[in-house]
Every structure is written in structure tokens, then in C-alpha cells.
Scaffold this motif. Sequence first.
Motif, PDB file in Angstrom:
ATOM      1  N   LYS A  76       1.021  -1.200  -0.054  1.00 49.95           N
ATOM      2  CA  LYS A  76       0.054  -0.087  -0.069  1.00 49.95           C
ATOM      3  C   LYS A  76       1.162   0.672   0.474  1.00 49.95           C
ATOM      4  CE  LYS A  76      -3.484  -2.630   2.851  1.00 49.95           C
ATOM      5  NZ  LYS A  76      -3.794  -2.995   3.542  1.00 49.95           N
ATOM      6  N   ALA A  77       1.461   1.502   1.141  1.00 54.14           N
ATOM      7  CA  ALA A  77       2.815   2.253   0.974  1.00 54.14           C
ATOM      8  C   ALA A  77       4.102   2.685  -0.422  1.00 54.14           C
ATOM      9  CB  ALA A  77       4.034   1.881   1.550  1.00 54.14           C
ATOM     10  N   ALA A  78       3.678   1.561  -1.150  1.00 53.43           N
ATOM     11  CA  ALA A  78       4.332   1.765  -2.293  1.00 53.43           C
ATOM     12  C   ALA A  78       3.858   2.390  -3.183  1.00 53.43           C
ATOM     13  CB  ALA A  78       5.185   0.096  -2.954  1.00 53.43           C
ATOM     14  N   PHE A  79       2.350   1.045  -3.241  1.00 56.49           N
ATOM     15  CA  PHE A  79       1.261   1.990  -4.334  1.00 56.49           C
ATOM     16  C   PHE A  79       1.252   3.507  -4.261  1.00 56.49           C
ATOM     17  CE2 PHE A  79      -0.425  -2.804  -5.426  1.00 56.49           C
ATOM     18  CZ  PHE A  79       0.854  -2.495  -6.810  1.00 56.49           C
ATOM     19  N   LEU A  80       1.197   4.013  -3.225  1.00 55.94           N
ATOM     20  CA  LEU A  80       1.023   5.664  -2.793  1.00 55.94           C
ATOM     21  C   LEU A  80       0.978   6.541  -3.061  1.00 55.94           C
ATOM     22  CD1 LEU A  80      -1.130   7.732  -1.131  1.00 55.94           C
ATOM     23  CD2 LEU A  80      -0.348   7.614   1.005  1.00 55.94           C
ATOM     24  N   ALA A  81       3.151   6.002  -2.937  1.00 55.06           N
ATOM     25  CA  ALA A  81       4.273   6.820  -3.458  1.00 55.06           C
ATOM     26  C   ALA A  81       4.137   7.226  -4.948  1.00 55.06           C
ATOM     27  CB  ALA A  81       6.005   5.973  -2.948  1.00 55.06           C
ATOM     28  N   GLY A  82       3.459   5.471  -5.190  1.00 57.49           N
ATOM     29  CA  GLY A  82       3.457   5.760  -7.277  1.00 57.49           C
ATOM     30  C   GLY A  82       2.551   6.676  -7.606  1.00 57.49           C
ATOM     31  N   ARG A 255      11.438  -1.038  -3.746  1.00 58.43           N
ATOM     32  CA  ARG A 255      10.105  -1.683  -3.545  1.00 58.43           C
ATOM     33  C   ARG A 255       8.985  -0.072  -3.513  1.00 58.43           C
ATOM     34  NH1 ARG A 255       8.971  -6.327  -0.492  1.00 58.43           N
ATOM     35  NH2 ARG A 255       6.887  -5.490  -0.122  1.00 58.43           N
ATOM     36  N   LEU A 256       9.407   0.886  -3.406  1.00 58.84           N
ATOM     37  CA  LEU A 256       9.105   2.278  -3.360  1.00 58.84           C
ATOM     38  C   LEU A 256       9.736   2.724  -5.016  1.00 58.84           C
ATOM     39  CD1 LEU A 256      10.527   4.420  -0.130  1.00 58.84           C
ATOM     40  CD2 LEU A 256       7.911   3.715  -1.495  1.00 58.84           C
TER      41      LEU A 256
END
Length: 295
Positions: A76-82, A255-256
Motif C-alpha cells: 500500500k505504501a509503495a502504491f501510494l508513493a507511485g 520496493r518504492l
Amino acid sequence: MYWAVLGLVFLLVQAWVFTRWALDGNAHAHPSGGYEMSTARKITTHAVQAGGVLWLLVLALAHWRESRALGRVSLKAAFLAGLVAAVWLSPYASVFHYAGGHNRYGLNVETWGPYLPFWQGELPAIESLNMATAFVLFQIWTLIALKLFSWLLRHRPHWSRLRAAGVCAASFLVIDPVLNFVYVLLGGYSFSRAVPYFTLFEGSWYQLPLTSTLGVAVLFVLPLMIMVARAEDPDDVVVFKGSRDLPHHAGNAVRLLAGVSVMNVCLLAYQMLMLLSAEIGYAIDLPSWIQRPTA
């Protein structure tokens, strides 16, 4: 690693776009005026802006805490950053025709469209905070899909994971118009071109071309759900493969960057569909506060 490298490429390209845009003196709001807007609509615009930013801060904090508990950057964090790193794609739907109506009263800047590769759109134009926030709020779509996927696996144990993923994506043919319509009515933005016979409330400023809904379901939700369905651990989807073999900080960076890559690919595909939609569609009359500036 391949996905992370592609994510780095996306970041470098947008840095190149924004640097040229800023150096040419465009990092400022478009001159105000030239439109009419009710007091109620002005209040709503401020509320939507504040609410959108607050929601994003809440999501960022929640995902940061989740990542701390996992000991690595969560899906979820990686997708939000994306999603944050995909806002630069906003003008692409308007490569030839003005396809996304921005709320001119809201916080805005001169568009960076002319600095994007292949962009040939109409000028002057703006990029608004509410439109940028709408891109990042796709994270809510992601959270709904993940929750629905978990619910289906619990209540339909005989279903395969891929079948549940497909049902999740298909459900957004209903979920997306409802959520999208609310944001449009609140003045977040407007679809300024209608696709004949394939647009809800066709011809009204709050219309919703179903090409957008189809793009969300097929080009955004479905790829994410297939990745989750094929992974034993939803925080170790295929684009994160190998990141655990790296030192802690390097693995988190990979991952980010992989999240940046996936979201840019999904939303670029969505923008290309909306570009095609604008080409086969026709322009509608819009209220002055959401029309493209003319001077």
C-alpha cells in the motif's frame, strides 16, 4: 529490479519535465478571473481541497505505520508513493483536445503539458490541486479492491484467487462511477468531452464517460488484483521479487521504485485511453468556472 529501474526512469523524465517548466517561469497560478462562481461552490472547492489533502496525509501515516510494523515498505505504501509520482501524467489526456476540466477557482499552476513528450494540446491551460488529488486518491480504489478481495476469499472459499480478482475488478464498473460522480459533483474536475452513447448524463458538465470507468477497472484495478492474487503474501507481489535479498534500505528503495513504476504504467495506459476517448468524443458546454482559460 527491472521494475525499480523503470520507476527511476519515470522519476528522471518527470524531473526533466518539471525542471524545464519551472525554469521557464511557470510555477505560479494562472491569473484569476474571467469566470463566475457561486459562493456555495467556492466553499465546496475549499472543502474538497482541504479534505483531499487531509485524506492523503491520513493514508500516508497509516501506510507508514504499517510499513514500520512489517519491517519493510508495504504494498500500500509503495502504491501510494507511485500515485504521487504519477501526477505528472495528468495533461496527457489533453494531448490534442481539452479533455479534463479543471476547477479554476481552486489552487492551480500553469500546465506543464507543453513540456511533456508528444504533447500538442490547447493553451492556455492549468493544472489544479483537485485534479492532482484525484489521481492520488486512486489509493482509495486500491484499498476498496484489497478489502473486497479478502472478503471474497473468506466468504467464497471455493473460488480461485484469480476468479476473486476478476470479480473485484468487475465490481469497479459500478463502484467507480459512484465515487467518481461524487467527486465531479463537488467540483473536483469535469470531463469536458463526451463519448456518444457511452457517457452517463451525456452533455451535462457533470457527465461521466464510461471509457474512464472501463479504464479504471481494466487498466488500474485488474493488474493490481492479478498481482495480489498470484502472490502468497500480498506484500510480496511479483514486482517486489528479490527485494528481500537486498540490504534493508536498498530493498525498501527498490520496493518504492517498483511502486512508482507500476502506478506510472497503469495511469499512463489509462491516460492513453482517455486521450482516445477525447478524440472520438465531442466538446460540451461547461460552466465558466471549469472551462479552459482563454487568456
